[in-house]
Design a protein around this motif. Structure first.
Motif, PDB file in Angstrom:
ATOM      1  N   THR A 193      48.418  94.879  40.741  1.00 30.88           N
ATOM      2  CA  THR A 193      49.311  93.833  40.260  1.00 30.88           C
ATOM      3  C   THR A 193      49.784  94.090  38.835  1.00 30.88           C
ATOM      4  OG1 THR A 193      47.803  92.294  39.127  1.00 30.88           O
ATOM      5  CG2 THR A 193      47.761  92.279  41.531  1.00 30.88           C
ATOM      6  N   THR A 194      50.772  93.312  38.421  1.00 28.15           N
ATOM      7  CA  THR A 194      51.327  93.453  37.076  1.00 28.15           C
ATOM      8  C   THR A 194      50.416  92.866  36.006  1.00 28.15           C
ATOM      9  OG1 THR A 194      52.602  91.424  37.454  1.00 28.15           O
ATOM     10  CG2 THR A 194      53.736  93.514  37.820  1.00 28.15           C
ATOM     11  N   ASP A 217      55.095  99.494  22.901  1.00 28.25           N
ATOM     12  CA  ASP A 217      54.580  98.396  23.726  1.00 28.25           C
ATOM     13  C   ASP A 217      54.786  98.726  25.202  1.00 28.25           C
ATOM     14  OD1 ASP A 217      53.837  96.052  24.930  1.00 28.25           O
ATOM     15  OD2 ASP A 217      55.220  94.773  23.816  1.00 28.25           O
ATOM     16  N   GLN A 218      53.662  98.910  25.920  1.00 33.61           N
ATOM     17  CA  GLN A 218      53.718  99.119  27.366  1.00 33.61           C
ATOM     18  C   GLN A 218      53.019  97.983  28.122  1.00 33.61           C
ATOM     19  OE1 GLN A 218      53.696 103.601  28.587  1.00 33.61           O
ATOM     20  NE2 GLN A 218      52.050 103.360  27.116  1.00 33.61           N
ATOM     21  N   ALA A 219      52.835  96.853  27.445  1.00 38.78           N
ATOM     22  CA  ALA A 219      52.105  95.737  28.040  1.00 38.78           C
ATOM     23  C   ALA A 219      52.971  94.490  28.226  1.00 38.78           C
ATOM     24  CB  ALA A 219      50.896  95.385  27.170  1.00 38.78           C
ATOM     25  N   PHE A 278      35.774 111.293  33.308  1.00 39.01           N
ATOM     26  CA  PHE A 278      34.551 110.585  32.899  1.00 39.01           C
ATOM     27  C   PHE A 278      34.262 109.353  33.754  1.00 39.01           C
ATOM     28  CE2 PHE A 278      36.110 112.794  29.110  1.00 39.01           C
ATOM     29  CZ  PHE A 278      34.975 113.511  28.735  1.00 39.01           C
ATOM     30  N   GLY A 279      34.720 109.353  35.010  1.00 40.09           N
ATOM     31  CA  GLY A 279      34.384 108.284  35.944  1.00 40.09           C
ATOM     32  C   GLY A 279      35.088 106.968  35.696  1.00 40.09           C
ATOM     33  N   GLU A 280      36.146 106.974  34.877  1.00 43.38           N
ATOM     34  CA  GLU A 280      36.865 105.745  34.569  1.00 43.38           C
ATOM     35  C   GLU A 280      38.361 105.911  34.805  1.00 43.38           C
ATOM     36  OE1 GLU A 280      33.916 103.965  31.072  1.00 43.38           O
ATOM     37  OE2 GLU A 280      35.969 104.569  30.587  1.00 43.38           O
ATOM     38  N   MET A 281      39.038 104.781  35.022  1.00 44.87           N
ATOM     39  CA  MET A 281      40.491 104.765  35.175  1.00 44.87           C
ATOM     40  C   MET A 281      41.018 103.428  34.696  1.00 44.87           C
ATOM     41  SD  MET A 281      39.902 104.510  39.152  1.00 44.87           S
ATOM     42  CE  MET A 281      38.255 105.087  38.736  1.00 44.87           C
ATOM     43  N   ARG A 282      42.338 103.330  34.582  1.00 39.49           N
ATOM     44  CA  ARG A 282      42.966 102.069  34.189  1.00 39.49           C
ATOM     45  C   ARG A 282      44.092 101.750  35.164  1.00 39.49           C
ATOM     46  NH1 ARG A 282      43.051 103.324  28.451  1.00 39.49           N
ATOM     47  NH2 ARG A 282      40.939 103.882  27.828  1.00 39.49           N
ATOM     48  N   ILE A 283      44.344 100.456  35.336  1.00 38.91           N
ATOM     49  CA  ILE A 283      45.506 100.004  36.096  1.00 38.91           C
ATOM     50  C   ILE A 283      46.574  99.610  35.087  1.00 38.91           C
ATOM     51  CG2 ILE A 283      46.405  98.283  37.703  1.00 38.91           C
ATOM     52  CD1 ILE A 283      43.588  98.090  38.885  1.00 38.91           C
ATOM     53  N   ALA A 284      47.769 100.157  35.234  1.00 42.46           N
ATOM     54  CA  ALA A 284      48.883  99.814  34.358  1.00 42.46           C
ATOM     55  C   ALA A 284      49.600  98.578  34.892  1.00 42.46           C
ATOM     56  CB  ALA A 284      49.872 100.984  34.281  1.00 42.46           C
ATOM     57  N   HIS A 285      50.255  97.835  34.012  1.00 44.43           N
ATOM     58  CA  HIS A 285      50.980  96.652  34.486  1.00 44.43           C
ATOM     59  C   HIS A 285      52.194  97.054  35.333  1.00 44.43           C
ATOM     60  CE1 HIS A 285      54.466  96.811  31.736  1.00 44.43           C
ATOM     61  NE2 HIS A 285      54.954  95.810  32.430  1.00 44.43           N
ATOM     62  N   THR A 286      52.530  98.340  35.303  1.00 45.14           N
ATOM     63  CA  THR A 286      53.598  98.849  36.161  1.00 45.14           C
ATOM     64  C   THR A 286      53.088  99.260  37.539  1.00 45.14           C
ATOM     65  OG1 THR A 286      53.269 101.010  35.133  1.00 45.14           O
ATOM     66  CG2 THR A 286      55.052  99.633  34.251  1.00 45.14           C
ATOM     67  N   GLN A 287      51.855  98.883  37.881  1.00 44.41           N
ATOM     68  CA  GLN A 287      51.262  99.118  39.207  1.00 44.41           C
ATOM     69  C   GLN A 287      50.962 100.590  39.467  1.00 44.41           C
ATOM     70  OE1 GLN A 287      54.618  96.973  41.165  1.00 44.41           O
ATOM     71  NE2 GLN A 287      53.036  95.735  42.131  1.00 44.41           N
ATOM     72  N   ASN A 288      50.586 101.294  38.429  1.00 46.58           N
ATOM     73  CA  ASN A 288      50.156 102.674  38.562  1.00 46.58           C
ATOM     74  C   ASN A 288      48.722 102.814  38.052  1.00 46.58           C
ATOM     75  OD1 ASN A 288      52.622 103.789  39.600  1.00 46.58           O
ATOM     76  ND2 ASN A 288      53.498 103.578  37.549  1.00 46.58           N
ATOM     77  N   ILE A 289      48.137 104.004  38.233  1.00 45.44           N
ATOM     78  CA  ILE A 289      46.758 104.268  37.808  1.00 45.44           C
ATOM     79  C   ILE A 289      46.756 105.344  36.737  1.00 45.44           C
ATOM     80  CG2 ILE A 289      44.541 105.222  38.539  1.00 45.44           C
ATOM     81  CD1 ILE A 289      44.933 103.881  41.208  1.00 45.44           C
ATOM     82  N   ASP A 301      60.186 104.532  40.444  1.00 46.71           N
ATOM     83  CA  ASP A 301      58.914 103.998  39.943  1.00 46.71           C
ATOM     84  C   ASP A 301      59.108 102.519  39.644  1.00 46.71           C
ATOM     85  OD1 ASP A 301      56.394 103.613  38.836  1.00 46.71           O
ATOM     86  OD2 ASP A 301      57.016 104.348  36.866  1.00 46.71           O
ATOM     87  N   MET A 302      59.342 101.750  40.682  1.00 42.64           N
ATOM     88  CA  MET A 302      59.726 100.351  40.500  1.00 42.64           C
ATOM     89  C   MET A 302      58.534  99.410  40.597  1.00 42.64           C
ATOM     90  SD  MET A 302      61.736 100.038  44.152  1.00 42.64           S
ATOM     91  CE  MET A 302      62.717 101.499  43.804  1.00 42.64           C
ATOM     92  N   ILE A 303      58.569  98.354  39.807  1.00 35.95           N
ATOM     93  CA  ILE A 303      57.626  97.246  39.971  1.00 35.95           C
ATOM     94  C   ILE A 303      58.130  96.397  41.129  1.00 35.95           C
ATOM     95  CG2 ILE A 303      56.749  95.134  38.921  1.00 35.95           C
ATOM     96  CD1 ILE A 303      56.867  96.503  36.230  1.00 35.95           C
ATOM     97  N   CYS A 304      57.224  96.019  42.016  1.00 38.84           N
ATOM     98  CA  CYS A 304      57.638  95.277  43.203  1.00 38.84           C
ATOM     99  C   CYS A 304      56.522  94.338  43.640  1.00 38.84           C
ATOM    100  CB  CYS A 304      57.981  96.256  44.329  1.00 38.84           C
ATOM    101  SG  CYS A 304      58.516  95.486  45.867  1.00 38.84           S
ATOM    102  N   CYS A 305      56.814  93.058  43.760  1.00 38.33           N
ATOM    103  CA  CYS A 305      55.823  92.098  44.256  1.00 38.33           C
ATOM    104  C   CYS A 305      55.696  92.238  45.774  1.00 38.33           C
ATOM    105  CB  CYS A 305      56.237  90.678  43.884  1.00 38.33           C
ATOM    106  SG  CYS A 305      57.594  90.010  44.869  1.00 38.33           S
ATOM    107  N   PRO A 306      54.658  91.667  46.393  1.00 41.35           N
ATOM    108  CA  PRO A 306      54.522  91.757  47.864  1.00 41.35           C
ATOM    109  C   PRO A 306      55.650  91.067  48.626  1.00 41.35           C
ATOM    110  CG  PRO A 306      52.417  91.228  46.863  1.00 41.35           C
ATOM    111  CD  PRO A 306      53.441  91.110  45.768  1.00 41.35           C
ATOM    112  N   GLY A 307      56.280  90.063  47.997  1.00 40.64           N
ATOM    113  CA  GLY A 307      57.450  89.434  48.594  1.00 40.64           C
ATOM    114  C   GLY A 307      57.180  88.666  49.876  1.00 40.64           C
ATOM    115  N   GLY A 308      58.250  88.428  50.624  1.00 36.70           N
ATOM    116  CA  GLY A 308      58.183  87.581  51.816  1.00 36.70           C
ATOM    117  C   GLY A 308      57.336  88.119  52.941  1.00 36.70           C
ATOM    118  N   ASP A 309      56.954  89.384  52.893  1.00 34.44           N
ATOM    119  CA  ASP A 309      56.052  89.908  53.925  1.00 34.44           C
ATOM    120  C   ASP A 309      54.674  89.265  53.830  1.00 34.44           C
ATOM    121  OD1 ASP A 309      57.640  91.849  55.346  1.00 34.44           O
ATOM    122  OD2 ASP A 309      57.621  93.060  53.529  1.00 34.44           O
TER     123      ASP A 309
END
Length: 561
Positions: free
Chosen positions: A86-87, A176-178, A368-379, A411-419
């Motif tokens: 999610t964002t 600013d990427q947040a 090092f066994g860690e990752m981050r989720i970006a607000h753009t829905q990437n890892i 590389d678009m941000i997209c909500c789950p929408g009507g589905d």
């Protein structure tokens, strides 16, 4: 990353037991829908179009490989084998059975995770830049302050039932990427002339039905006063925010109606009564939280990698991925890698359980066994040795995670929408795929950096207002249509997009995007990005291309359709 102590573990165990009892009583008919509503929302549970949706908290987007494997297990045994990024840097499951949600929460607690305050009218997950702590252009690592805010806001008794949901972002990087300026509170970490750390405070930002860019109410807030100042803002909002109309309940409406100067004065008066009280941050407390985010065991590596240089010169596909998906790291010999979860044919932001386990393995091997989720829905893998980038990329290809389109149109941000979402007016995922299939790899490269954001309704979970190109699903006499906006931005110079004109049908959207791109390519100056071209030439050339220069009357109807 932060590790739970005995108090945290006991608190989670008690919360799981409490919600298990509440769920059992609801299913037995002993609690009404209205009585159960706030209970499930405070535990991250929504009722969607086809099934419940459970939103898992990922504080400031940080996730361990152990936690991701647990999420993969939950996806397989309690859902339909996948999860959605999610964002707000969280993860959602779209198909859990209500009766099994307490079991899911128990599994999460085993790996120091939960779903507390991921929904409801409370303070939500505090977000930050996905490069926090490793960016080469950082003022200060924001994660310690995010953790301080998390501990202050979780189960805060005064702010458990606010007029509306409340979102805070902290940005410690110069870029600013947040999306900091479109939050209820946006905090920029800054230094004063003496070199002291503090915060530039913005209030009243937000998207949804009434998009607003936050207003500055404090140019420099000393570090030690962070919590007391936040508390003062929340107290004013909790006391004066609208509760009679949920569409006017966000703090942005209060700030707008009060006037920013008047609102600042109210916060200042509230703050003066508490600023030097028990919420004052000591340096010891700041250092305690900073210690959770110490650097991993970096190697002493050369600034340049011969292995990387050879791979870049011998494999053009890897070179394309490297150029797009790899960023500079603060530590010599390392790089930041963004895994773009936007491959054509896959719902943007979705990961299946096999991919989740694979990403966990790759994080163990390379980051090092860690990752981050970006607000753009990437890892993001924050700490990858340059020597290992080529090997990582080859591994990513085996799970369809090698997309080299970070920051490009696809590389678009997209909500789950009507589905999935009961609030949506229109589907989002098919629109995203139809656009993705419209442009070749070569065309995407030629177009260059452009953000395209899609929301299925005015709640704006897809951040369409701040996309360079925004798409909003609307209901038009019972049919799904899509409104297009241009000129939005979520970076340091945040801007809200302007609606081009009347909405388009689903079938028209790919052609609409093609025409917008064609105007840009025809009008741009050398090396000029889409947003800069739009700001220079204005809306009219795009309107003419979409509606015809002779059809000004239809275009003038704008948002009315």
């Amino acid at each position: 990353m932060y590790r739970y102590d005995n108090y945290d573990h006991q608190m989670l165990a008690d919360r799981v037991a409490q919600f298990r009892d509440q769920t059992s009583r609801y299913l037995a008919g002993q609690l009404s829908d209205s009585e159960f509503l706030p209970l499930r929302l405070q535990n991250g549970l929504y009722v969607q179009r086809l099934a419940p949706m459970l939103r898992i908290a990922i504080p400031y987007g940080m996730l361990s490989s152990t936690q991701l494997r647990k999420l993969a297990h939950i996806a397989d045994y309690y859902d339909k084998g996948y999860a959605h990024l999610t964002t707000r840097q969280n993860i959602q499951f779209n198909w859990p059975a209500l009766a099994e949600v307490p079991d899911i929460l128990a599994h999460l607690a085993e790996v120091e995770m939960h779903a507390i305050q991921t929904s409801g009218n409370c303070i939500r997950n505090t977000t930050t830049d996905q490069f926090a702590g490793v960016s080469a252009d950082e003022v200060e690592d924001a994660r310690a302050y995010c953790e301080i805010i998390r501990q202050w806001s979780t189960f805060h008794p005064e702010f458990a039932y606010l007029p509306r949901k409340f979102k805070i972002a902290v940005c410690g990087t110069r870029r600013d990427q947040a999306a900091t300026q479109v939050h209820d509170i946006g905090l920029y970490i800054v230094r004063n002339d003496a070199g002291d750390i503090g915060f530039r405070v913005l209030v009243g930002g937000g998207l949804g039905r009434t998009p607003v860019i936050g207003s500055e109410i404090c140019e420099f807030l000393p570090q030690q006063h962070l919590l007391s100042y936040l508390d003062a803002i929340l107290r004013v909002y909790n006391r004066e925010g609208r509760r009679d109309n949920k569409y006017k309940a966000r703090i942005k409406i209060l700030v707008k109606e009060s006037g920013v100067d008047n609102f600042r004065d109210k916060v200042e008066a509230e703050w003066q009564a508490i600023k030097d009280g028990p919420m004052t941050l000591t340096q010891d407390e700041v250092e305690r939280c900073r210690a959770f985010f110490h650097d991993p065991a970096y190697k002493d590596l050369p600034a340049q990698s011969d292995t990387l240089k050879q791979a870049l010169s011998s494999d053009v596909m890897f070179a394309a991925w490297y150029q797009q998906n790899v960023a500079a790291h603060k530590k010599q010999g390392y790089a930041i890698v963004t895994i773009c979860v936007k491959k054509t044919g896959f719902a943007p932001g979705d990961l299946d359980s096999a991919q989740m386990r694979f990403v966990a393995d790759m994080a163990d091997t390379y980051s090092f066994g860690e990752m981050r989720i970006a607000h753009t829905q990437n890892i993001v893998f924050a700490d990858v040795e340059q020597d290992q980038l080529y090997q990582l990329w080859q591994n990513l290809k085996t799970q369809s995670l090698e997309a080299d389109n970070l920051g490009l149109l696809n590389d678009m941000i997209c909500c789950p929408g009507g589905d999935f979402c009961a609030l949506a007016n229109a589907k989002s995922i098919p629109i995203a795929e139809s656009i993705q299939r419209r442009f070749s790899h070569e065309e995407l490269r030629d177009i260059g950096s452009v953000s395209l954001n899609i929301s299925g309704c005015m709640n704006a979970c897809g951040h369409h207002h701040v996309g360079n190109i925004g798409i909003l699903g609307v209901d038009k006499k019972g049919e799904e249509y899509y409104q297009v906006s241009l000129g939005g931005s979520a970076d340091n110079n945040t801007a809200l997009g302007k609606i081009v004109g009347p909405a388009f049908s689903q079938d028209e959207i790919p052609v609409v995007i093609e025409k917008i791109v064609a105007v840009y390519k025809k009008s741009r100056e050398p090396q000029e990005a889409f947003l800069n071209t739009y700001n220079r030439i204005g809306m009219e050339p795009f309107k003419d291309a979409l509606y015809g220069s002779k059809d000004k009357s239809r275009s003038a109807q704008g948002a009315a359709s």
